[in-house]
Design an enzyme around this catalytic site. Sequence first.
Site, short mmCIF file in Angstrom:
data_model
loop_
_atom_site.label_atom_id
_atom_site.label_comp_id
_atom_site.label_asym_id
_atom_site.label_seq_id
_atom_site.Cartn_x
_atom_site.Cartn_y
_atom_site.Cartn_z
N GLN A 12 0.97 -1.18 -0.06
CA GLN A 12 0.13 0.09 0.07
C GLN A 12 0.73 1.37 0.03
OE1 GLN A 12 -3.42 1.35 2.89
NE2 GLN A 12 -1.58 1.52 3.79
N ASP A 13 1.89 1.31 0.97
CA ASP A 13 2.39 2.42 1.01
C ASP A 13 3.58 2.83 -0.23
OD1 ASP A 13 1.10 2.62 3.52
OD2 ASP A 13 2.97 2.95 4.83
N LEU A 64 13.99 -9.44 1.59
CA LEU A 64 14.64 -8.80 2.91
C LEU A 64 15.43 -9.85 3.60
CD1 LEU A 64 11.89 -6.48 3.65
CD2 LEU A 64 14.33 -5.75 3.16
N ALA A 87 8.09 -5.54 4.90
CA ALA A 87 7.91 -6.21 6.03
C ALA A 87 6.83 -7.15 5.98
CB ALA A 87 7.41 -4.93 7.26
N GLN A 88 6.65 -8.18 6.99
CA GLN A 88 5.51 -9.04 7.15
C GLN A 88 4.88 -7.89 8.02
OE1 GLN A 88 2.75 -10.08 8.08
NE2 GLN A 88 3.55 -10.58 9.94
N SER A 89 3.71 -7.28 7.60
CA SER A 89 3.19 -6.29 8.23
C SER A 89 1.92 -6.53 9.07
CB SER A 89 2.82 -5.04 7.15
OG SER A 89 1.99 -5.49 6.42
N SER A 130 6.39 1.65 13.68
CA SER A 130 4.86 1.69 13.75
C SER A 130 4.44 1.98 15.09
CB SER A 130 4.60 0.10 13.34
OG SER A 130 3.20 -0.07 13.77
N GLU A 132 2.09 0.39 16.52
CA GLU A 132 2.05 -1.18 17.37
C GLU A 132 3.02 -1.03 18.45
OE1 GLU A 132 -0.17 -3.34 17.34
OE2 GLU A 132 -1.78 -2.25 15.88
N TYR A 153 4.97 -9.03 15.90
CA TYR A 153 5.09 -7.97 14.88
C TYR A 153 5.62 -6.59 15.60
CZ TYR A 153 3.97 -3.53 11.94
OH TYR A 153 3.82 -2.83 11.14
N HIS A 183 -2.46 3.98 8.71
CA HIS A 183 -3.09 4.68 7.65
C HIS A 183 -3.63 3.75 6.75
CE1 HIS A 183 1.26 4.01 7.60
NE2 HIS A 183 1.41 3.82 6.40
N ARG A 188 -5.40 -0.65 0.52
CA ARG A 188 -4.91 -1.45 1.69
C ARG A 188 -5.36 -2.89 1.16
NH1 ARG A 188 -2.06 -1.64 6.52
NH2 ARG A 188 -3.14 -0.87 8.05
N1 LIG Z 1 -0.01 0.70 6.88
C1 LIG Z 1 0.03 0.88 8.30
O1 LIG Z 1 -1.05 1.39 8.94
C2 LIG Z 1 1.23 1.11 8.79
C3 LIG Z 1 1.68 1.69 9.98
C4 LIG Z 1 2.70 1.74 10.54
C5 LIG Z 1 3.92 1.03 10.06
N2 LIG Z 1 3.48 0.30 8.91
C6 LIG Z 1 4.74 -0.28 8.02
O2 LIG Z 1 4.93 0.37 6.67
C7 LIG Z 1 5.39 -0.52 5.97
C8 LIG Z 1 4.34 -0.58 4.66
O3 LIG Z 1 3.21 -0.66 5.20
P1 LIG Z 1 2.09 -1.27 4.05
O4 LIG Z 1 0.67 -1.13 4.79
O5 LIG Z 1 2.28 -0.64 2.81
O6 LIG Z 1 2.30 -2.89 4.22
P2 LIG Z 1 1.90 -3.84 3.01
O7 LIG Z 1 0.97 -3.38 1.90
O8 LIG Z 1 1.78 -5.23 3.80
O9 LIG Z 1 3.38 -3.92 2.01
C9 LIG Z 1 4.18 -4.47 2.57
C10 LIG Z 1 5.53 -4.77 1.60
O10 LIG Z 1 6.58 -5.72 2.02
C11 LIG Z 1 6.82 -6.57 1.04
N3 LIG Z 1 7.55 -7.87 1.53
C12 LIG Z 1 7.08 -8.67 2.55
N4 LIG Z 1 7.92 -9.45 2.81
C13 LIG Z 1 9.17 -9.27 2.25
C14 LIG Z 1 10.27 -9.93 1.94
N5 LIG Z 1 10.67 -11.20 2.62
N6 LIG Z 1 11.11 -9.38 1.09
C15 LIG Z 1 10.97 -8.30 0.51
N7 LIG Z 1 9.68 -7.76 0.31
C16 LIG Z 1 8.90 -8.01 1.31
C17 LIG Z 1 5.45 -6.86 0.34
O11 LIG Z 1 5.88 -7.49 -0.99
P3 LIG Z 1 4.90 -8.37 -1.56
O12 LIG Z 1 3.62 -7.35 -2.26
O13 LIG Z 1 5.36 -9.39 -2.34
O14 LIG Z 1 3.96 -9.20 -0.62
C18 LIG Z 1 4.73 -5.53 0.29
O15 LIG Z 1 5.48 -4.86 -1.01
C19 LIG Z 1 5.43 -1.84 6.70
O16 LIG Z 1 6.53 -2.08 7.17
C20 LIG Z 1 4.55 -1.75 7.67
O17 LIG Z 1 4.88 -2.85 8.77
C21 LIG Z 1 2.34 0.48 8.27
#
Ligand SMILES: NC(=O)c1ccc[n+]([C@@H]2O[C@H](COP(=O)([O-])OP(=O)(O)OC[C@H]3O[C@@H](n4cnc5c(N)ncnc54)[C@H](OP(=O)(O)O)[C@@H]3O)[C@@H](O)[C@H]2O)c1
Length: 343
Positions: A12-13, A64, A87-89, A130, A132, A153, A183, A188
């Site tokens: 998403q981000d 990663l 991340a595994q998010s 995060s 969290e 996490y 966010h 999402r």
């Molecule tokens: N969204 C929120 O509310 C929030 C709040 C605070 C912090 N965060 C952090 O901000 C970051 C972005 O969040 P998001 O919502 O965009 O998360 P997301 O949609 O789950 O995206 C996670 C990304 O990480 C990649 N990924 C997962 N495992 C990986 C690996 N082993 N090697 C390489 N890439 C890998 C995924 O690739 P695939 O597409 O191949 O799965 C995807 O591109 C994350 O670190 C999350 O923990 C998010």
Amino acid sequence: MKKAFVTGITGQDGSYLAEFLLHKEYEVHGLIRRSSTFNTERIDHLYHDFHTPDTKLFLHYGDLSVSGQLMDLLHSIQPDEIYHLGAQSHVRVSFDMPEYTGDVTGLGTLRILEAIRKTGIKTKFYQASSSEMFGAASPPQSENTTFQPRSPYAAAKVYAYYIVQNYRDAYGLFATNGILFNHESPRRGETFVTRKITRAATQIKLGLKNKLFLGNLDAKRDWGFAGDFVEAMWLMLQQDKPDDFVIATGETHSVREFTEKVFSKLNLDYNKYVSVDPRYFRPTEVDILLGDASKAKKALGWKPKVTFDALIDMMIATDMELAKKEKTLLDAGFSCNNSERLT
Ligand SMILES: NC(=O)c1ccc[n+]([C@@H]2O[C@H](COP(=O)([O-])OP(=O)(O)OC[C@H]3O[C@@H](n4cnc5c(N)ncnc54)[C@H](OP(=O)(O)O)[C@@H]3O)[C@@H](O)[C@H]2O)c1
């Protein structure tokens, strides 16, 4: 032209950030995972074949959990800025896959920092920390609040947060933690609670589904719009000195309130369709997150633009279009998967 390297670009981000950076004329390099199905849907509208002249988005396979290749990539790209979003998010999933989450979400950050240190490239680094991490800490939570993580996490993110600070102090790296509260957006992932609700409610509205199972309806979160939050990431790397910033809206709402609002905007009573399934409870819950982003407001001049209501409207509008397409397919005799997922 500045060069950025983005991990998690397919998320998403990552997709909003890639759009933002391309708009600012950056050359953007993204790390993607090899997958047997396409995982680039969120950035397909930005990608052109690399033979096309003036292409500014380049994708590189990697993971990663593998350090050597990250080093090779950083050495060959020499990015000015690194946005580490991969991340595994998923918090609930981290209880099912704690070791993997620790490896990718925690050690993944260390691997990139080590790649920067060992290659000696001059770059600025952003870590996706995060809210969290605050876990059980009383609200409002700010940069001065002590972390009380409540999931594998969150514990992995706390490790990553401190290793970023350590590399900043020990090796003088420009390394920054953005502590982002939740966010959301129409992009999402569908197993995250907000999107799960807007997807199901729009499907229910069109008669494609008649039930939505959720976990803890009383959990309260500070929900902003992902498009606003990626601007804050960029602003953090435009500063002269690295620092850590909370990014939040300063409002908190319960899952129940989010659900009630979504259903009532569709003229539906959520009580008729929503059931609680304990399978979705976390072994340890985070009751309330509410961020105090006054430091970011002052130092970065950042503030959220999209309101809670506007965010919900945006998500409903996109998911309604999706549901309409699914209905058309179903009416034409094709099957469409709208079954419950594991999370
Ligand atoms: N969204 C929120 O509310 C929030 C709040 C605070 C912090 N965060 C952090 O901000 C970051 C972005 O969040 P998001 O919502 O965009 O998360 P997301 O949609 O789950 O995206 C996670 C990304 O990480 C990649 N990924 C997962 N495992 C990986 C690996 N082993 N090697 C390489 N890439 C890998 C995924 O690739 P695939 O597409 O191949 O799965 C995807 O591109 C994350 O670190 C999350 O923990 C998010």
